[in-house]
Design a protein around this motif. Structure first.
Motif, PDB file in Angstrom:
ATOM      1  N   GLY A  49       3.608  82.410  15.464  1.00 40.07           N
ATOM      2  CA  GLY A  49       2.436  82.980  14.817  1.00 40.07           C
ATOM      3  C   GLY A  49       2.623  83.216  13.332  1.00 40.07           C
ATOM      4  N   TRP A  50       3.833  82.982  12.822  1.00 43.34           N
ATOM      5  CA  TRP A  50       4.107  83.179  11.389  1.00 43.34           C
ATOM      6  C   TRP A  50       4.182  81.851  10.659  1.00 43.34           C
ATOM      7  N   GLY A  51       3.948  80.764  11.366  1.00 40.89           N
ATOM      8  CA  GLY A  51       4.122  79.431  10.793  1.00 40.89           C
ATOM      9  C   GLY A  51       5.443  78.848  11.249  1.00 40.89           C
ATOM     10  N   LYS A  52       5.603  77.559  11.054  1.00 35.00           N
ATOM     11  CA  LYS A  52       6.842  76.899  11.468  1.00 35.00           C
ATOM     12  C   LYS A  52       8.014  77.354  10.600  1.00 35.00           C
ATOM     13  N   PRO A  53       9.220  77.449  11.167  1.00 37.73           N
ATOM     14  CA  PRO A  53      10.392  77.874  10.401  1.00 37.73           C
ATOM     15  C   PRO A  53      10.740  76.888   9.287  1.00 37.73           C
ATOM     16  N   ILE A  54      11.273  77.429   8.205  1.00 39.00           N
ATOM     17  CA  ILE A  54      11.749  76.566   7.119  1.00 39.00           C
ATOM     18  C   ILE A  54      13.277  76.508   7.106  1.00 39.00           C
ATOM     19  N   ALA A  55      13.929  77.402   7.863  1.00 36.52           N
ATOM     20  CA  ALA A  55      15.389  77.405   7.938  1.00 36.52           C
ATOM     21  C   ALA A  55      15.810  78.063   9.249  1.00 36.52           C
ATOM     22  N   ALA A  56      16.960  77.668   9.755  1.00 37.06           N
ATOM     23  CA  ALA A  56      17.539  78.280  10.950  1.00 37.06           C
ATOM     24  C   ALA A  56      18.923  78.794  10.588  1.00 37.06           C
ATOM     25  N   ARG A  57      19.275  79.933  11.122  1.00 38.64           N
ATOM     26  CA  ARG A  57      20.586  80.517  10.852  1.00 38.64           C
ATOM     27  C   ARG A  57      21.274  80.847  12.160  1.00 38.64           C
TER      28      ARG A  57
END
Length: 95
Positions: A49-57
């Motif tokens: 609901g916040w938009g697609k991720p731009i980074a994964a950690r």
């Protein structure tokens, strides 16, 4: 079978898991590789609901020592690494 999965069953299962957990011990200098999770997990395809991720950690490591985590990136591979300070010093000194 479904009816047998009661709240008591889950509570007992979780308590047994916590009581009997075995954390692998990977010491400094040990020659082993631990593979956790799956390359099929689509990290960047989730949208909460916040938009697609731009980074994964990666989460903080419970394993003391060197760690290498690879994620399928967006048209790339994301690499996260954790090294002990003495290993990092040796890498920096290696010309």
């Amino acid at each position: 079978m479904v009816r047998s999965l009661t709240s008591e069953y889950y509570t007992t299962s979780v308590e047994n898991l916590v009581r009997n957990i075995k954390i692998p011990k990977f010491g400094v200098g040990s020659n082993c590789v631990a593979v956790i999770s799956s390359p099929w997990f689509q990290v960047y395809d989730n949208d909460f609901g916040w938009g697609k991720p731009i980074a994964a950690r990666a989460r903080p490591s419970t394993i003391r020592g060197n760690k290498l985590v690879l994620f399928r990136g967006i048209k790339c591979i994301d690499v996260h690494t954790t090294l002990l300070s003495d290993v990092l010093v040796k890498l920096l000194a290696d010309v």
